[in-house]
Design a protein around this motif. Structure first.
Motif, mmCIF file in Angstrom:
data_model
loop_
_atom_site.group_PDB
_atom_site.id
_atom_site.type_symbol
_atom_site.label_atom_id
_atom_site.label_comp_id
_atom_site.label_asym_id
_atom_site.label_seq_id
_atom_site.Cartn_x
_atom_site.Cartn_y
_atom_site.Cartn_z
ATOM 1 N N ILE A 19 19.533 2.094 -4.960
ATOM 2 C CA ILE A 19 18.564 1.107 -5.433
ATOM 3 C C ILE A 19 17.195 1.493 -4.897
ATOM 4 N N ILE A 20 16.239 1.624 -5.807
ATOM 5 C CA ILE A 20 14.879 1.937 -5.372
ATOM 6 C C ILE A 20 14.210 0.659 -4.894
ATOM 7 N N ASN A 21 13.725 0.686 -3.679
ATOM 8 C CA ASN A 21 13.070 -0.479 -3.097
ATOM 9 C C ASN A 21 11.573 -0.420 -3.375
ATOM 10 N N THR A 22 10.908 0.499 -2.734
ATOM 11 C CA THR A 22 9.462 0.636 -2.879
ATOM 12 C C THR A 22 9.117 2.054 -3.315
ATOM 13 N N SER A 76 10.017 -3.334 -5.788
ATOM 14 C CA SER A 76 10.947 -3.511 -6.895
ATOM 15 C C SER A 76 10.625 -4.752 -7.715
ATOM 16 N N ARG A 77 9.914 -5.691 -7.111
ATOM 17 C CA ARG A 77 9.515 -6.904 -7.832
ATOM 18 C C ARG A 77 8.160 -6.761 -8.503
ATOM 19 N N GLY A 78 7.535 -5.605 -8.319
ATOM 20 C CA GLY A 78 6.248 -5.372 -8.960
ATOM 21 C C GLY A 78 5.047 -5.744 -8.122
ATOM 22 N N THR A 79 5.262 -6.111 -6.875
ATOM 23 C CA THR A 79 4.145 -6.422 -5.984
ATOM 24 C C THR A 79 3.434 -5.130 -5.600
ATOM 25 N N THR A 80 2.122 -5.128 -5.761
ATOM 26 C CA THR A 80 1.350 -3.919 -5.493
ATOM 27 C C THR A 80 0.462 -4.090 -4.265
ATOM 28 N N ASN A 81 0.137 -2.955 -3.681
ATOM 29 C CA ASN A 81 -0.751 -2.917 -2.528
ATOM 30 C C ASN A 81 -1.611 -1.664 -2.661
ATOM 31 N N TYR A 82 -2.921 -1.813 -2.416
ATOM 32 C CA TYR A 82 -3.835 -0.699 -2.583
ATOM 33 C C TYR A 82 -4.692 -0.498 -1.337
ATOM 34 N N ALA A 83 -5.052 0.738 -1.099
ATOM 35 C CA ALA A 83 -6.067 1.014 -0.099
ATOM 36 C C ALA A 83 -7.396 0.460 -0.609
ATOM 37 N N ASP A 84 -8.226 -0.030 0.302
ATOM 38 C CA ASP A 84 -9.513 -0.609 -0.111
ATOM 39 C C ASP A 84 -10.355 0.394 -0.896
ATOM 40 N N SER A 85 -10.243 1.655 -0.543
ATOM 41 C CA SER A 85 -11.091 2.673 -1.152
ATOM 42 C C SER A 85 -10.769 2.929 -2.624
ATOM 43 N N VAL A 86 -9.603 2.483 -3.089
ATOM 44 C CA VAL A 86 -9.226 2.748 -4.478
ATOM 45 C C VAL A 86 -9.085 1.477 -5.308
ATOM 46 N N LYS A 87 -9.226 0.319 -4.686
ATOM 47 C CA LYS A 87 -9.091 -0.944 -5.423
ATOM 48 C C LYS A 87 -10.097 -1.003 -6.565
ATOM 49 N N HIS A 99 6.116 8.778 -2.617
ATOM 50 C CA HIS A 99 7.001 8.297 -1.570
ATOM 51 C C HIS A 99 7.915 7.227 -2.149
ATOM 52 N N VAL A 100 9.196 7.336 -1.829
ATOM 53 C CA VAL A 100 10.178 6.393 -2.351
ATOM 54 C C VAL A 100 11.070 5.908 -1.218
ATOM 55 N N VAL A 101 11.305 4.609 -1.179
ATOM 56 C CA VAL A 101 12.249 4.015 -0.232
ATOM 57 C C VAL A 101 13.462 3.542 -1.020
ATOM 58 N N LEU A 102 14.621 4.038 -0.632
ATOM 59 C CA LEU A 102 15.855 3.708 -1.327
ATOM 60 C C LEU A 102 16.763 2.875 -0.441
ATOM 61 N N LEU A 103 17.543 2.013 -1.073
ATOM 62 C CA LEU A 103 18.590 1.263 -0.391
ATOM 63 C C LEU A 103 19.917 1.785 -0.899
ATOM 64 N N ARG A 104 20.693 2.321 0.050
ATOM 65 C CA ARG A 104 21.956 2.927 -0.361
ATOM 66 C C ARG A 104 23.007 2.591 0.695
ATOM 67 N N ILE A 105 24.047 1.914 0.274
ATOM 68 C CA ILE A 105 25.151 1.496 1.148
ATOM 69 C C ILE A 105 24.603 0.796 2.394
ATOM 70 N N GLY A 106 23.710 -0.148 2.172
ATOM 71 C CA GLY A 106 23.210 -0.978 3.252
ATOM 72 C C GLY A 106 22.175 -0.342 4.152
#
Length: 119
Positions: free
Chosen positions: A30-33, A53-64, A96-103
């Motif tokens: 499962i892809i988390n972030t 995974s819920r679509g919440t975004t976060n940006y560095a101030d320099s690229v907002k 960069h990808v954060v995955l959830l796999r087997i807990g």
């Protein structure tokens, strides 16, 4: 294992646009972030943008206001639309990808793609 394949970097003039893509494949779970970081010459790797995974975004101030991150969950792909590019955006961009796999959480990095903005 997991592979991240990035594409879309290149050379562009200031004021131009580029779109980066990063596709994840392999034993994903499962892809988390998903997100993008960058390392400018002589500097450390910094956050550019992330999306959960819920679509919440976060940006560095320099690229907002200039960059937009999005994801296609069906394709396990994250995108970074970069508009109004400036020379200071020149860097190697890493997926960069954060995955959830087997807990457990696992994170993976792409190989990097060069973005060069000329003045």
């Amino acid at each position: 294992q997991v592979q991240l394949v990035e594409s879309g970097g290149g050379l562009v003039q200031a004021g131009g646009s580029l779109r980066l893509s990063c596709a994840a494949s392999g034993t994903i779970g499962i892809i988390n972030t998903m997100g993008w970081y960058r390392r400018a010459p002589g500097k450390e790797r910094d956050l550019v943008a992330t999306i959960t995974s819920r679509g919440t975004t976060n940006y560095a101030d320099s690229v907002k206001g200039r960059f937009t991150i999005s994801r296609d969950s069906a394709k396990n792909t994250v995108y970074l639309q970069m508009n109004s590019l400036i020379p200071e955006d020149t860097a190697v961009y890493y997926c960069h990808v954060v995955l959830l796999r087997i807990g457990k959480f696992y994170d993976y990095w792409g190989q990097g793609t060069q973005v060069t903005v000329s003045s």
